[in-house]
Scaffold this motif. Structure first.
Motif, mmCIF file in Angstrom:
data_model
loop_
_atom_site.group_PDB
_atom_site.id
_atom_site.type_symbol
_atom_site.label_atom_id
_atom_site.label_comp_id
_atom_site.label_asym_id
_atom_site.label_seq_id
_atom_site.Cartn_x
_atom_site.Cartn_y
_atom_site.Cartn_z
ATOM 1 N N LEU A 204 -0.150 6.823 4.698
ATOM 2 C CA LEU A 204 -0.575 8.203 4.459
ATOM 3 C C LEU A 204 -0.986 8.389 3.001
ATOM 4 C CD1 LEU A 204 2.046 10.227 6.473
ATOM 5 C CD2 LEU A 204 -0.402 10.227 6.828
ATOM 6 N N TYR A 205 -0.204 7.768 2.103
ATOM 7 C CA TYR A 205 -0.473 7.913 0.676
ATOM 8 C C TYR A 205 -1.850 7.341 0.357
ATOM 9 C CZ TYR A 205 -0.203 7.259 -4.336
ATOM 10 O OH TYR A 205 -0.474 7.289 -5.673
ATOM 11 N N ASN A 206 -2.109 6.152 0.896
ATOM 12 C CA ASN A 206 -3.395 5.527 0.614
ATOM 13 C C ASN A 206 -4.541 6.370 1.166
ATOM 14 O OD1 ASN A 206 -2.246 3.429 -0.695
ATOM 15 N ND2 ASN A 206 -2.163 2.078 1.090
ATOM 16 N N LYS A 207 -4.267 7.012 2.281
ATOM 17 C CA LYS A 207 -5.345 7.763 2.915
ATOM 18 C C LYS A 207 -5.638 9.038 2.134
ATOM 19 C CE LYS A 207 -5.025 9.799 6.992
ATOM 20 N NZ LYS A 207 -4.554 9.910 8.371
ATOM 21 N N THR A 208 -4.594 9.652 1.535
ATOM 22 C CA THR A 208 -4.799 10.966 0.931
ATOM 23 C C THR A 208 -4.761 10.927 -0.597
ATOM 24 O OG1 THR A 208 -2.444 11.366 1.171
ATOM 25 C CG2 THR A 208 -3.886 12.215 2.888
ATOM 26 N N LEU A 209 -3.550 10.781 -1.148
ATOM 27 C CA LEU A 209 -3.401 10.944 -2.601
ATOM 28 C C LEU A 209 -3.899 9.720 -3.349
ATOM 29 C CD1 LEU A 209 0.200 12.327 -2.429
ATOM 30 C CD2 LEU A 209 -1.816 13.648 -3.002
ATOM 31 N N GLY A 210 -3.715 8.543 -2.741
ATOM 32 C CA GLY A 210 -3.936 7.326 -3.515
ATOM 33 C C GLY A 210 -5.305 6.749 -3.370
ATOM 34 N N THR A 211 -6.300 7.601 -3.155
ATOM 35 C CA THR A 211 -7.626 7.037 -2.883
ATOM 36 C C THR A 211 -8.132 6.200 -4.054
ATOM 37 O OG1 THR A 211 -8.334 9.250 -3.444
ATOM 38 C CG2 THR A 211 -8.520 8.595 -1.144
ATOM 39 N N ASP A 212 -7.749 6.613 -5.270
ATOM 40 C CA ASP A 212 -8.244 5.840 -6.422
ATOM 41 C C ASP A 212 -7.366 4.614 -6.706
ATOM 42 O OD1 ASP A 212 -6.316 7.621 -6.815
ATOM 43 O OD2 ASP A 212 -6.965 8.352 -8.770
ATOM 44 N N ARG A 213 -6.069 4.719 -6.365
ATOM 45 C CA ARG A 213 -5.195 3.563 -6.651
ATOM 46 C C ARG A 213 -4.479 3.206 -5.358
ATOM 47 N NH1 ARG A 213 -2.878 7.113 -11.432
ATOM 48 N NH2 ARG A 213 -1.385 7.881 -9.921
ATOM 49 N N VAL A 214 -4.994 2.268 -4.642
ATOM 50 C CA VAL A 214 -4.412 1.932 -3.346
ATOM 51 C C VAL A 214 -3.174 1.071 -3.543
ATOM 52 C CG1 VAL A 214 -4.799 0.723 -1.185
ATOM 53 C CG2 VAL A 214 -6.592 2.129 -2.185
ATOM 54 N N VAL A 215 -2.127 1.385 -2.823
ATOM 55 C CA VAL A 215 -0.886 0.629 -2.907
ATOM 56 C C VAL A 215 -0.871 -0.357 -1.736
ATOM 57 C CG1 VAL A 215 1.615 0.820 -2.774
ATOM 58 C CG2 VAL A 215 0.271 2.586 -3.891
ATOM 59 N N PRO A 216 -0.517 -1.616 -1.991
ATOM 60 C CA PRO A 216 -0.487 -2.565 -0.863
ATOM 61 C C PRO A 216 0.534 -2.115 0.169
ATOM 62 C CG PRO A 216 0.551 -3.489 -2.818
ATOM 63 C CD PRO A 216 -0.111 -2.236 -3.247
ATOM 64 N N GLN A 217 0.223 -2.289 1.441
ATOM 65 C CA GLN A 217 1.176 -1.923 2.501
ATOM 66 C C GLN A 217 2.443 -2.740 2.328
ATOM 67 O OE1 GLN A 217 1.326 -0.350 5.765
ATOM 68 N NE2 GLN A 217 -0.258 1.055 5.142
ATOM 69 N N ALA A 218 3.584 -2.082 2.390
ATOM 70 C CA ALA A 218 4.855 -2.779 2.182
ATOM 71 C C ALA A 218 5.035 -3.811 3.283
ATOM 72 C CB ALA A 218 5.981 -1.788 2.205
ATOM 73 N N GLU A 219 4.711 -5.032 2.987
ATOM 74 C CA GLU A 219 4.686 -6.144 3.958
ATOM 75 C C GLU A 219 4.514 -5.592 5.360
ATOM 76 O OE1 GLU A 219 8.674 -6.307 3.168
ATOM 77 O OE2 GLU A 219 7.834 -5.782 1.244
ATOM 78 N N ARG B 256 8.624 3.484 5.513
ATOM 79 C CA ARG B 256 7.896 3.130 4.278
ATOM 80 C C ARG B 256 6.429 2.813 4.600
ATOM 81 N NH1 ARG B 256 9.071 3.672 -1.237
ATOM 82 N NH2 ARG B 256 7.357 2.595 -2.240
ATOM 83 N N ALA B 257 6.230 2.079 5.681
ATOM 84 C CA ALA B 257 4.864 1.694 6.039
ATOM 85 C C ALA B 257 4.033 2.935 6.360
ATOM 86 C CB ALA B 257 4.887 0.759 7.243
ATOM 87 N N ALA C 254 2.453 -4.786 8.854
ATOM 88 C CA ALA C 254 2.646 -5.147 10.250
ATOM 89 C C ALA C 254 3.130 -6.583 10.409
ATOM 90 C CB ALA C 254 1.351 -4.941 10.999
ATOM 91 N N GLN C 255 2.790 -7.463 9.431
ATOM 92 C CA GLN C 255 3.200 -8.872 9.629
ATOM 93 C C GLN C 255 4.721 -8.961 9.553
ATOM 94 O OE1 GLN C 255 1.683 -8.231 6.406
ATOM 95 N NE2 GLN C 255 -0.170 -7.695 7.523
ATOM 96 N N GLY C 256 5.278 -8.330 8.524
ATOM 97 C CA GLY C 256 6.708 -8.551 8.296
ATOM 98 C C GLY C 256 7.543 -7.396 8.759
ATOM 99 N N LYS C 257 7.318 -6.956 9.968
ATOM 100 C CA LYS C 257 8.062 -5.775 10.388
ATOM 101 C C LYS C 257 9.559 -6.009 10.293
ATOM 102 C CE LYS C 257 4.896 -3.482 13.500
ATOM 103 N NZ LYS C 257 4.555 -3.280 14.859
ATOM 104 N N GLY C 258 9.955 -7.247 10.497
ATOM 105 C CA GLY C 258 11.386 -7.544 10.437
ATOM 106 C C GLY C 258 11.960 -7.127 9.103
ATOM 107 N N LYS C 259 11.281 -7.589 8.030
ATOM 108 C CA LYS C 259 11.801 -7.288 6.696
ATOM 109 C C LYS C 259 11.815 -5.788 6.456
ATOM 110 C CE LYS C 259 9.393 -11.253 5.094
ATOM 111 N NZ LYS C 259 8.279 -11.594 4.242
ATOM 112 N N VAL C 260 10.744 -5.133 6.887
ATOM 113 C CA VAL C 260 10.676 -3.694 6.643
ATOM 114 C C VAL C 260 11.864 -3.021 7.295
ATOM 115 C CG1 VAL C 260 9.314 -1.640 6.876
ATOM 116 C CG2 VAL C 260 8.185 -3.852 6.765
#
Length: 867
Positions: free
Chosen positions: A427-442, A421-422, A444-450
């Motif tokens: 990738l999405y933020n870098k390419t398609l989502g340039t206008d609407r950035v999605v927060p990184q799914a918790e 997911r991360a 690097a901090q919460g790798k456990g949860k991911v």
């Protein structure tokens, strides 16, 4: 002397496998062309030959190798402690250095251009050469330098060996009696075939089979839908292509072939000669098929974001993409876009409902579905299984993951470190989502949860925690490409520059690309240095599968397990099967041909191809008395990059390499040729270089010739429809050529459709004319002010006088002979001029020109005072 040979074989550089030994001994006893299946160890057999001949008492030349192959082979030999090691001879060595090296013996890799010139100028003792090893033999066509080298070698040396190797059986499959032609050019009479289904290979590799686990994965429904859509479009394009070009080979034009990488070459090969006559529509279809193939590759290879991004960019940039072929209006195209989008966004209109607060920023974040590539999950499971197995058996079995290319490798690495997911969100933020950035799914901090979120696996929870802790304990070392993750002081596990390592602390894991490596041998080296117990083939690749079989057979008793990840009923699987089938077909074709080979007993080094007219032809041989009749051509050193010298020699004309300043070929003492290919012609018309060359040639030779040579595979016409040259339009080329002929009325222009035609032209031009002198030709320099014995006038005044009115090409010589200088000329009266020029009207013109005043307004007044 076979006993000492056997002894040498015993202390081998590489321990040869049973069938490789057979391969080696076969070709050792009798010269021949050895064709092996890809990845079956042709390199290793060649290594053994090199090792036998690494001895100052031999002189063995290896031709047609690339620099990387040379480095690899020399490195392998030095590891085996062979001395003296082979040397690579390039243009860094001076002539004297080369002479010394040739006499000191051993194995030498020589670049073809240097070797040709050295053989023609007798710098290399051809009669002392022990033998020649030819690599990549499928490239040896008659016009190329290598065939020329072998012909020169066989003329002076009938005893030495010639052994040729090739591991591209499919190259011999196209064209008529290809193998026979190649073997004639190689002057060998034996053909050794080693397909994968050869009995010895089959038996031996079956005894040492690695354990193979095939994981047949299913593509997600959206992926399948997209694939079906693309294939439908391809089908439509191929059908159109056939309809427009009935002349094309129908059996080559199938969708099965269209998904394989060589399809472009096949189609271009057939279309190139008529490319200028094709409709724009056909060209567009060929281009579109290429694009569609890239799409198919991206579909199975990368993630949904990369794929959709590519699709969007195509739709946006290429106004023409598919428009004129009409396939963008097919239902399939629509379905392709819809499903590709569905893999990234959820079905909900792409905007989540706000949580009542009504802030626009929140309502804008799209609801992302971000479907993961099924292979990722499978890869994770496999690594999990290996880790458990290692723990059970208490050992550290290392893992090599081989994937298609560098991009795939870095994606796998990131996936294993940060989770799917991360990665997709980034990738999405870098390419398609340039206008609407999605927060990184918790992120690097919460790798456990991911990790917990992304693996709804049936694995026990504690498993997951240990894994996540492992990944976490590693910190962010994952992001550094290829940098070692275990403390900076630890050495890199392998020498390859393309490998990624330090992904997981245990087991030791290396990810390596199969294609696009800076060094083609990096995978082979990695296998040898890293010695993995597990190999995961993330993408199927025939050659690497074979390499693994050989690697396993070379380490009997050591376990090796290969995991083979492949999508069932996908183009990926189809591509793999097609590559297997094509090679098998090629070998079957070769076996049939081998049965019907017709080759001459003696190497046929006679050169005179039927000359253009019936002159007494002379076989290459020792009739010295006729030496003055032996035609020769002086060729500029730089011309040896082209095929022409080889073909001229082939027609029984001797070649003398000299560094020429003026012209490329000197055929007779007064006939000099400047050869230009079309691109050269355009370049040098543009830069004005051609003008200077023409001046130099017309000054130094009586009959200068400009030869314009076309490529035999391209259309023989300057004006090609739709394919202009980027620097210059056809009209400009025409205009500049016309100017050239106006300026240099003595310059002849020859048009030739191919190097073959040129060689014949040269032979006709030389008939019954004196032979050129190398010393004289080399002495002619570029400078404009040099005065040659042939030319007794000062060039500048000569050009100046010709420009004066009343003087023409008929009378200028008498004028130059009878007057000292321009100053002298001006003093002459009209009557004297008439005597010199022999024509009163011309004299009047010249006199009036010389004596007319600069200011016409004051003319009447002046003329009165004068008289």
């Amino acid at each position: 002397g076979h006993t000492n040979m056997a002894a040498t074989v015993a202390k081998c550089a590489v321990r040869l496998l049973q069938y490789e030994n057979e391969m080696f001994l076969d070709a050792l006893h009798e010269d021949g062309l050895t064709i092996t299946a890809k990845g079956l160890g042709a390199d290793r057999v060649l290594l053994n030959y090199l090792q036998i001949y690494c001895d100052p008492s031999n002189l063995v030349i290896v031709i047609n190798t690339t620099q990387q192959e040379e480095e690899y082979l020399i490195e392998e030999l030095s590891m085996a402690g062979v001395s003296p090691l082979p040397r690579s001879i390039t243009n860094e060595y001076s002539i004297t250095d080369r002479k010394v090296l040739y006499l000191s013996g051993g194995v030498l890799f020589v670049t073809s251009r240097i070797l040709v010139v050295d053989m023609l100028t007798d710098r290399i003792p051809v009669d002392l050469i022990t033998g020649v090893l030819v690599y990549r033999a499928h490239r040896i066509i008659e016009s190329c330098q290598e065939a020329f080298i072998l012909r020169l070698y066989r003329q002076k040396n009938k005893q030495g060996f010639i052994k040729a190797f090739s591991d591209v059986p499919t190259a011999f499959h196209s064209g008529m009696c290809q193998v026979e032609r190649v073997m004639k050019n190689l002057f060998v009479r034996k053909l050794y075939l080693w397909p994968r289904f050869h009995a010895s290979v089959q038996d031996f590799l079956t005894q040492h089979k690695p354990e193979v686990v095939e994981l047949h994965l299913h593509m997600t429904s959206a992926m399948t839908a997209v694939q079906t859509a693309i294939l439908d479009i391809m089908q439509a394009c191929v059908r159109e292509l056939r309809r427009f070009n009935p002349s094309l080979d129908a059996e080559d034009l199938t969708v099965e072939n269209a998904i394989s990488v060589t399809f472009d070459q096949v189609v271009r090969q057939q279309l190139d000669p008529v490319w200028h006559q094709l409709s724009g529509k056909t060209r567009q279809l060929v281009a579109d098929l290429k694009v569609l193939r890239t799409l198919l590759l991206y579909l199975t290879q990368y993630d949904c974001v990369t794929f959709y991004n590519l699709l969007q960019s195509l739709r946006g940039t290429e106004k023409s993409f598919g428009k004129n072929c009409g396939w963008l209006f097919l239902d399939a195209a629509n379905s392709m876009f819809v499903h590709a989008r569905a893999r990234v966004y959820s079905q909900a209109s792409g905007v989540t409902k706000g949580d009542g607060k009504g802030t626009s920023a929140q309502t804008m974040t799209p609801d992302l579905r971000l479907e993961e590539n099924p292979k990722w999950k499978a890869l994770w499971d496999v690594l999990q299984e290996i880790r458990e197995e290692n723990a059970e058996q208490g050992r550290q079995g290392s893992v090599l993951i081989a994937a298609y290319d560098d991009r795939t490798c870095s994606q796998i690495k990131e996936y294993l470190c940060d989770g799917g997911r991360a990665l997709l969100t980034r990738l999405y933020n870098k390419t398609l989502g340039t206008d609407r950035v999605v927060p990184q799914a918790e992120g690097a901090q919460g790798k456990g949860k991911v990790a917990g979120k992304r693996r709804k696996m049936e694995k026990a929870a504690e498993d997951q925690i240990t894994l996540t802790q492992l990944v976490k304990g590693q910190g962010d070392s994952c992001q550094t490409d290829g940098g070692p993750a275990f403390g900076a002081d630890e050495p890199q596990p392998v020498s390859s520059l393309n490998a990624y390592y330090g992904v997981l602390p245990s087991p030791a894991t290396i990810i390596h690309p199969l294609h696009g490596n800076s060094d083609p041998y990096s995978l082979t080296r990695t296998l040898r240095e890293f010695q993995p117990s597990y190999v995961i083939l993330y993408d199927p690749e025939m050659e690497f599968v074979r390499q693994l079989e050989v690697y396993k057979a070379g380490r009997p008793g050591q376990p090796l397990r290969v995991y083979f990840l492949i999508f069932t009923t996908s183009t990926e699987e189809q591509r793999y099967l097609t590559s297997l089938r094509k090679e098998k077909d090629a070998f079957e074709h070769l076996i049939k041909e081998k049965a019907a080979l017709v080759l001459p007993e003696e190497p046929d080094v006679t050169r005179d191809m039927t000359p253009a007219t019936e002159v007494s032809t002379r076989r290459a041989g020792g009739q010295e008395s006729q030496d003055e009749l032996q035609p020769k051509v002086i060729v500029d050193m730089r011309e040896f990059r082209s095929e022409l010298p080889s073909l001229i020699h082939r027609r029984g004309v001797d070649i003398e390499p000299v560094t020429l300043q003026v012209g490329d070929y000197v055929l007779t003492p007064d006939l000099c040729v400047e050869r230009k290919s079309i691109s050269d012609l355009i370049g040098s018309l543009n830069s004005g270089r051609l003008f200077n060359q023409a001046i130099a040639m017309t000054r130094s030779y009586k009959r200068p010739i400009l030869l314009i040579e076309f490529d035999s595979n391209k259309p023989f016409s300057l004006q090609t429809k739709g394919v202009g040259h980027h620097e210059m339009s056809f009209q400009e080329v025409q205009a500049k050529l016309a100017l050239l002929t106006l300026h240099f009325p003595g310059l002849r222009i020859l048009w030739s459709r191919s190097p073959y035609a040129t060689a014949e032209l040269f032979q006709e031009l030389k008939l019954n004319r004196p032979q050129p002198d190398a010393g004289q030709a080399a002495a002619i320099a570029m400078e404009t002010d040099s005065i040659l014995p042939s030319d007794k006038y000062n060039h500048l005044s000569h050009d100046m006088v010709l420009k004066l009115p009343g003087i023409n090409s008929k009378n200028y010589r008498s004028l130059l002979d009878k007057t000292e200088s321009l100053a002298d000329l001006v003093t002459l009266g009209q009557d004297q001029l008439a005597a010199v020029l022999g024509n009163a009207a011309n004299a009047k013109l010249l006199h009036e020109f010389l004596h007319s005043t600069f200011n016409p307004a004051s003319e009447p007044a002046k003329s009165k005072t004068k008289r």
